[in-house]
Design a protein around this motif. Structure first.
Motif, PDB file in Angstrom:
ATOM      1  N   TYR A   1      -5.171  11.252  -1.359  1.00  0.00           N
ATOM      2  CA  TYR A   1      -4.845   9.954  -0.765  1.00  0.00           C
ATOM      3  C   TYR A   1      -3.329   9.852  -0.628  1.00  0.00           C
ATOM      4  O   TYR A   1      -2.584  10.496  -1.366  1.00  0.00           O
ATOM      5  CB  TYR A   1      -5.378   8.824  -1.647  1.00  0.00           C
TER       6      TYR A   1
ATOM      7  N   LEU B   1      -8.493   2.528  -5.280  1.00  0.00           N
ATOM      8  CA  LEU B   1      -8.111   3.821  -4.730  1.00  0.00           C
ATOM      9  C   LEU B   1      -7.573   4.719  -5.824  1.00  0.00           C
ATOM     10  O   LEU B   1      -6.906   4.260  -6.735  1.00  0.00           O
ATOM     11  CB  LEU B   1      -7.027   3.633  -3.666  1.00  0.00           C
ATOM     12  N   PRO B   2      -7.840   6.015  -5.729  1.00  0.00           N
ATOM     13  CA  PRO B   2      -7.279   6.940  -6.713  1.00  0.00           C
ATOM     14  C   PRO B   2      -5.780   7.031  -6.534  1.00  0.00           C
ATOM     15  O   PRO B   2      -5.264   6.892  -5.422  1.00  0.00           O
ATOM     16  CB  PRO B   2      -7.970   8.271  -6.382  1.00  0.00           C
TER      17      PRO B   2
ATOM     18  N   LEU C   1       0.968   5.533   6.707  1.00  0.00           N
ATOM     19  CA  LEU C   1      -0.343   6.164   6.574  1.00  0.00           C
ATOM     20  C   LEU C   1      -1.331   5.101   6.140  1.00  0.00           C
ATOM     21  O   LEU C   1      -0.957   4.093   5.547  1.00  0.00           O
ATOM     22  CB  LEU C   1      -0.283   7.285   5.531  1.00  0.00           C
ATOM     23  N   PHE C   2      -2.619   5.334   6.437  1.00  0.00           N
ATOM     24  CA  PHE C   2      -3.652   4.384   5.995  1.00  0.00           C
ATOM     25  C   PHE C   2      -3.974   4.700   4.534  1.00  0.00           C
ATOM     26  O   PHE C   2      -4.549   5.753   4.249  1.00  0.00           O
ATOM     27  CB  PHE C   2      -4.898   4.506   6.872  1.00  0.00           C
ATOM     28  N   PRO C   3      -3.607   3.804   3.638  1.00  0.00           N
ATOM     29  CA  PRO C   3      -3.666   4.167   2.212  1.00  0.00           C
ATOM     30  C   PRO C   3      -5.081   4.312   1.682  1.00  0.00           C
ATOM     31  O   PRO C   3      -5.282   4.890   0.624  1.00  0.00           O
ATOM     32  CB  PRO C   3      -2.964   2.990   1.528  1.00  0.00           C
ATOM     33  N   ASP C   4      -6.067   3.774   2.421  1.00  0.00           N
ATOM     34  CA  ASP C   4      -7.430   3.857   1.920  1.00  0.00           C
ATOM     35  C   ASP C   4      -8.168   5.072   2.464  1.00  0.00           C
ATOM     36  O   ASP C   4      -9.363   5.193   2.272  1.00  0.00           O
ATOM     37  CB  ASP C   4      -8.187   2.576   2.272  1.00  0.00           C
ATOM     38  N   ARG C   5      -7.446   5.933   3.146  1.00  0.00           N
ATOM     39  CA  ARG C   5      -8.090   7.137   3.655  1.00  0.00           C
ATOM     40  C   ARG C   5      -7.325   8.356   3.167  1.00  0.00           C
ATOM     41  O   ARG C   5      -6.117   8.298   2.959  1.00  0.00           O
ATOM     42  CB  ARG C   5      -8.106   7.131   5.189  1.00  0.00           C
TER      43      ARG C   5
ATOM     44  N   ARG D   1     -10.247  -4.694   0.311  1.00  0.00           N
ATOM     45  CA  ARG D   1      -9.876  -4.259  -1.046  1.00  0.00           C
ATOM     46  C   ARG D   1      -8.970  -5.274  -1.716  1.00  0.00           C
ATOM     47  O   ARG D   1      -9.099  -5.556  -2.896  1.00  0.00           O
ATOM     48  CB  ARG D   1      -9.161  -2.919  -0.984  1.00  0.00           C
TER      49      ARG D   1
ATOM     50  N   GLN E   1      -8.654  -2.246   4.374  1.00  0.00           N
ATOM     51  CA  GLN E   1      -7.615  -2.446   3.357  1.00  0.00           C
ATOM     52  C   GLN E   1      -7.617  -3.885   2.871  1.00  0.00           C
ATOM     53  O   GLN E   1      -7.460  -4.156   1.680  1.00  0.00           O
ATOM     54  CB  GLN E   1      -6.240  -2.126   3.933  1.00  0.00           C
TER      55      GLN E   1
ATOM     56  N   GLN F   1       0.913  -0.954   9.389  1.00  0.00           N
ATOM     57  CA  GLN F   1      -0.447  -0.438   9.515  1.00  0.00           C
ATOM     58  C   GLN F   1      -0.992  -0.714  10.903  1.00  0.00           C
ATOM     59  O   GLN F   1      -1.587   0.153  11.537  1.00  0.00           O
ATOM     60  CB  GLN F   1      -1.345  -1.077   8.448  1.00  0.00           C
TER      61      GLN F   1
ATOM     62  N   MET G   1      -5.444   2.957  19.335  1.00  0.00           N
ATOM     63  CA  MET G   1      -6.565   2.055  19.077  1.00  0.00           C
ATOM     64  C   MET G   1      -6.239   0.693  19.662  1.00  0.00           C
ATOM     65  O   MET G   1      -5.092   0.249  19.630  1.00  0.00           O
ATOM     66  CB  MET G   1      -6.786   1.900  17.576  1.00  0.00           C
TER      67      MET G   1
ATOM     68  N   LEU H   1      -9.404   9.780  11.884  1.00  0.00           N
ATOM     69  CA  LEU H   1      -9.822   8.448  12.342  1.00  0.00           C
ATOM     70  C   LEU H   1      -9.612   8.216  13.841  1.00  0.00           C
ATOM     71  O   LEU H   1     -10.554   7.945  14.578  1.00  0.00           O
ATOM     72  CB  LEU H   1      -9.104   7.368  11.537  1.00  0.00           C
TER      73      LEU H   1
ATOM     74  N   VAL I   1      -8.758  -0.065  10.404  1.00  0.00           N
ATOM     75  CA  VAL I   1      -7.539   0.098   9.615  1.00  0.00           C
ATOM     76  C   VAL I   1      -7.251  -1.133   8.748  1.00  0.00           C
ATOM     77  O   VAL I   1      -7.126  -1.021   7.527  1.00  0.00           O
ATOM     78  CB  VAL I   1      -6.329   0.393  10.533  1.00  0.00           C
TER      79      VAL I   1
ATOM     80  N   SER J   1       0.810  -1.198   0.000  1.00  0.00           N
ATOM     81  CA  SER J   1       0.000   0.000   0.000  1.00  0.00           C
ATOM     82  C   SER J   1       0.850   1.258   0.000  1.00  0.00           C
ATOM     83  O   SER J   1       0.326   2.344  -0.025  1.00  0.00           O
ATOM     84  CB  SER J   1      -0.877  -0.018   1.252  1.00  0.00           C
ATOM     85  N   GLU J   2       2.158   1.058   0.044  1.00  0.00           N
ATOM     86  CA  GLU J   2       2.992   2.244   0.208  1.00  0.00           C
ATOM     87  C   GLU J   2       3.802   2.560  -1.038  1.00  0.00           C
ATOM     88  O   GLU J   2       4.865   3.132  -0.986  1.00  0.00           O
ATOM     89  CB  GLU J   2       3.920   2.036   1.397  1.00  0.00           C
TER      90      GLU J   2
ATOM     91  N   ALA K   1       0.914   1.410  13.372  1.00  0.00           N
ATOM     92  CA  ALA K   1       0.480   2.807  13.329  1.00  0.00           C
ATOM     93  C   ALA K   1      -0.839   2.972  14.069  1.00  0.00           C
ATOM     94  O   ALA K   1      -1.014   3.905  14.854  1.00  0.00           O
ATOM     95  CB  ALA K   1       0.344   3.253  11.879  1.00  0.00           C
TER      96      ALA K   1
END
Lengths: 662, 251
Positions: free
Chosen positions: B144, A660-661, B99-103, A587, A584, A562, A571, B111, A580, A14-15, A565
């Motif tokens: 994003y 995701l964009p 970072l949370f990639p879906d937000r 998806r 993800q 993730q 949390m 959040l 969180v 995701s990064e 974090a």
């Protein structure tokens, strides 16, 4: 735990860094791609509208319009399958009309009703005993052990005592409801016409007619000027003669394979007039049928001049079971052979006692000549014992069926053939209002030209798939979360589930659900599962294991960072999962989940083992009725394909929307 | 050692940490003791594998300690039931941003405020916008993470940590994954934070930041604190041989 440098170099999926420069060459998009992008841009309610629109379109296509088009295109009403309906209806309402569709006068309707009620329509009689609480001209109300029952008087069959009144104890048997079974032929706003008895038309060669009596029934020209008179006939016809290769022969049955036809025909011996084994006919004088040959006797045997008597005698010697008067082979009897100019003369002499027997060998067109002569001269005193069989499996035999009588209305007559309708179709017209329950409404069978017949299967398949997959998602999510748990007990339970279920064929799991789990539940709890829920639970449990593994993989594919974090923000574990990790992970797992969804739609065909009328089962029903396997399985395959393509489109749209964009 | 306001906000006492790997046991921390005063900015340097990140993660209890004790804001971390409460007071910034990639940037910052601090959406969003302005990217609220540069992502990560109103900020090599031209924008934010009096523990080799903002520098090697002191002194005239060797390599 990797050391710091490793962790530092770790870059989760995701990064990925954003592309600094977007590509300059944009390949042209395919129509499919553009449609998908367009659909992905639609709001969610538009997707639902789209799905509903497709469903509406489908139902329009499968309506009677489609059926009419097919009929007019092919000019063959047989291509569309009839609709079969079984209707349970309350009897005794004054508006109910029951009648014969063809040729009945108003007066005879009542008798037809009675006949129909007796023959076609099943009445369900109920007996109630109790105390008569109220009675009026139309109804009687009795208090039974379970409560008050009000019975219309016109439905009462018997009442004991017959003259019971208020205050008496009585036992009443009445018609609770009747069942009409038949083929729905017509439906309009208020009524349904059901064909309860099929028309039967016999077509046969005119050469078989022995005698014919008939009368003409004039038709009602005032009502219909173009109508044609009908002829009611009673025809006596000769039994059919069938020649073929013998396949089986027993005391009661005989089957043979007719010449030039691949299948076998079976007859009961009782229906046969004569069985002719062409090698040999033996005629005996009726007085000596069981009379043994004594030493010194003279056995007189007649034969037709010009036939091969030596061959005939040799054939007879070969018989295993020679008729008693001809058992002379010990040599003590003297055999006298007497020639006759024709068969009739020899047979006449046999009947007169001049001969003990006539033997006749012919496999030509005169095969049944002896039998015919005996039929024509019943008082001649000649008997034709069925030749004891030397005929093994593959010899050629001729059977002659007994003569019968056909009566009915002539529907078609040519020079060679005549068609007689022996039984008219009977129709019942019922008010739709009176129907209390449709026990079974089977709109024909599922075929490409009668898609309506497939609807039940399609909707069952879709319903079972959606519900089972929904359940599998819930099971899979929880088990998947258990599989990433650090608690060894939770981990072990979930692993056991996954490994056990994944290792058993889905078919076996379905059978467990249907024949082990469901009966157990029925016996030990108040719950009773319907067949459909058995299938849903079986599929859901079977797929839950795969879905769980998909979720586990998805959760584990999200980088540790993730979770760290999320935790470092304060949390707790469930919150981190919920807000969180799972969003993800979902998806990531959407494509394999969609894949599994489509796979489940296909695997739902397995539920037909639980006797559920799913699409495959309906297709097989069609095949078993029509023997058209190619068409039947094509229908099933095409419909499954259409469903999976449609689902695939929806799944892709969802995937596209979840992207995701960047 | 500098002393402000009396009591230390982080007290690390003789902490040991071992990792059990397939290849054997790694002693990541061997009796580390360190106190951090409120408002103090502590820089931890050391070679790879020296335990500096592990120490940082122990303060946040992303790792548990095998022996010794860590007390943060008077709450001992060993066996603490309300560990999430402690974590909410301790912001952490990671090398790989996480970072949370879906937000969106805004969503990332909102959040935890909503989930942990139970703030109302409006309040959380206002706070998020303020923080984005503070870290210099007010116009990237709806972007994003994948649409942001590394420096921007790291600044969002800092804003996300700050949104919890932490008393302490931990930075785990915040600039190591960045292009040189982006390092400065992140360091500027950190400098500003230091000026505002935030207690910070930073694992970094940024000498510029060390000299400008750090109150104290700590050199770690093989799970031990080898040497500590004011950054100028530590970097210019290290007393320990190991420190000299290390500095000679990175400077």
């Amino acid at each position: 735990m990797p050391d710091e440098s490793n962790r530092n170099s770790q870059v989760g999926p995701s990064e990925v860094m954003p592309p600094e420069h977007s590509g300059t060459i944009v390949p042209p998009k395919s129509i499919y791609d553009r449609t998908l992008t367009w659909a992905a841009g639609l709001p969610w309610w538009a997707i639902i509208l789209l799905v509903v629109a497709v469903a509406v379109l489908y139902s329009m296509v499968t309506s009677s319009v489609y059926r009419d088009i097919i009929e007019s295109l092919t000019d063959d009403p047989q291509v569309s399958t009839d609709e079969l309906f079984e209707v349970v209806q309350i009897v005794g309402e004054p508006t109910m009309i029951v009648g014969r569709y063809v040729g009945e006068t108003q007066d005879s309707v009542q008798s037809v009703i009675t006949q129909l009620l007796r023959n076609v329509i099943e009445s369900e009689l109920v007996t109630q005993s109790g105390f008569i609480q109220a009675a009026d001209p139309a109804t009687i109300t009795i208090r039974t052990e379970t409560g008050l029952v009000t019975i219309p008087r016109d439905r009462i069959e018997t009442m004991e005592p017959p003259d019971a009144t208020i205050g008496d104890d009585a036992t009443i048997t009445y018609i609770e409801r009747i069942t009409i079974t038949g083929t729905l032929t017509e439906r309009d706003g208020d009524t349904m016409t059901i064909r309860t008895v099929d028309e039967q038309i016999e077509t046969f060669e005119k050469s078989r007619i022995l005698s014919r009596e008939g009368e003409t029934i004039p038709c009602d020209r005032e009502a219909d000027p173009d109508c044609e008179d009908q002829e009611q006939v009673t025809i006596e016809r000769a039994g059919r003669e069938i020649t073929g290769t013998l396949s089986t022969l027993s005391q009661t049955n005989l089957s043979l394979q007719p010449e030039g036809s691949p299948g076998t025909v079976e007859f009961r011996m009782g229906d046969l007039d004569f069985l002719y084994v062409p090698t040999l006919t033996i005629a005996l004088h009726e007085a000596i049928v069981e009379q043994p040959v004594q030493p010194g006797d003279e056995v007189r045997i007649g034969f037709v001049e010009g036939t091969d008597i030596t061959a005939a005698l040799a054939e007879m010697e070969n018989l295993e079971d020679v008729p008693v008067p001809l058992r002379y082979s010990d040599g003590t009897a003297q055999v006298v052979l007497v020639p006759y100019p024709d068969l009739a003369a020899a047979l006449e002499a046999t009947g007169a006692g001049e001969l003990d027997a006539t033997i006749y060998l012919d496999d030509g067109p005169e095969r049944l000549a002896a039998a015919d002569w005996v039929d024509e001269n019943p008082d001649a005193g000649v008997v034709l014992p069925n030749p004891p069989s030397t005929c093994d499996r593959h010899c050629e035999v001729t059977v002659k069926l007994q003569d019968d009588t056909v009566s009915g209305i002539v529907v078609d007559e040519t020079d060679e053939q005549i068609s007689v309708r022996t039984q008219a179709a009977e129709y019942v017209v019922i008010d739709r209002d009176q129907i209390v329950d449709n026990r079974r409404m089977e709109p024909g069978t599922c075929a490409l030209n009668n898609l309506r017949g497939c609807n039940e299967g399609i909707f069952l398949t879709l319903r079972v798939t959606f519900l089972a997959y929904g359940l599998a998602l819930i099971i899979g999510l929880f088990v998947g979360l258990m599989r990433v748990s650090h608690n060894p007990v939770i981990y072990a339970i979930s692993t056991l589930y996954v490994e056990v279920i994944r290792g058993i064929p889905l078919l076996v799991i379905l059978l467990y659900a249907g024949f082990v789990f469901s009966p157990w539940l029925r016996d030990n709890t108040p719950l009773q599962l319907s067949d459909e829920w058995e299938a849903i639970i079986g599929l859901a449990f079977g797929y839950g294991a795969f879905v769980a593994e998909i979720f586990r993989a998805g959760i584990q594919s999200i980088s540790r960072g993730q979770m760290e974090a999320a935790r470092s923000l304060g949390m707790n574990y469930p919150q981190s999962m919920r807000y969180v990790i799972l969003p993800q992970a979902v998806r990531v797992v959407l494509p394999p989940l969609g894949n599994d969804f489509i796979a489940m739609l296909k695997d739902s065909a397995l539920i037909s083992v639980l006797a559920l009328p799913d699409l495959l089962q309906l297709g097989r029903l069609h095949i078993s009725r029509t023997f058209r396997a190619f068409e039947g399985y094509n229908t099933v395959a095409i419909l499954y394909l259409l469903m999976t393509l449609f689902l695939s489109f929806i799944v892709r749209t969802i995937e596209r929307r979840a992207r995701l964009p960047r | 050692m500098m002393s402000r306001n009396g009591e230390p906000i982080i007290r690390i006492e003789n902490v040991h940490k071992r990792f059990h790997t397939l290849r054997g046991t790694v002693n990541a921390l061997n009796g580390v003791s360190l106190d951090v005063m409120p408002g103090e900015v502590v820089l931890i340097v050391g070679p790879s594998g020296s335990g500096k990140s592990t120490l940082l993660r122990c303060i946040n209890r992303l790792e548990t300690v095998d022996a010794g004790q860590i007390v943060v804001d008077d709450i001992p971390l060993t066996g603490a039931k309300n560990i999430n409460k402690v974590r909410a007071e301790v912001g952490m910034v990671f090398q790989s941003f996480n970072l949370f990639p879906d937000r969106t940037a805004l969503g990332n910052i909102v959040l935890a405020q909503r989930v942990v601090r139970k703030r109302r959406r409006g309040d959380a969003v206002t706070r998020a916008h303020n923080l984005l302005a503070k870290v210099g990217i007010p116009d990237k609220a709806d972007a994003y993470p994948a649409q942001l540069s590394g420096g921007q992502q790291q600044r969002v990560a800092i804003a996300r940590a700050l949104a919890m109103d932490p008393k302490i900020m931990l930075f785990d090599e915040p600039t190591s994954a960045l292009d040189p031209e982006m390092i400065k924008e992140v360091l500027d934010v950190m400098l500003q934070l230091a000026k505002e009096g935030m207690t910070m523990v930073v694992v970094s080799h940024e000498m510029g930041f060390a000299r400008a903002a750090a109150d104290r520098a700590v050199f770690m090697d093989e799970g031990r604190i080898v040497e500590q002191g004011p950054p100028d002194k530590l970097f210019s005239s290290p007393s320990h041989e190991r420190t000299q060797l290390f500095l000679s390599k990175i400077l």
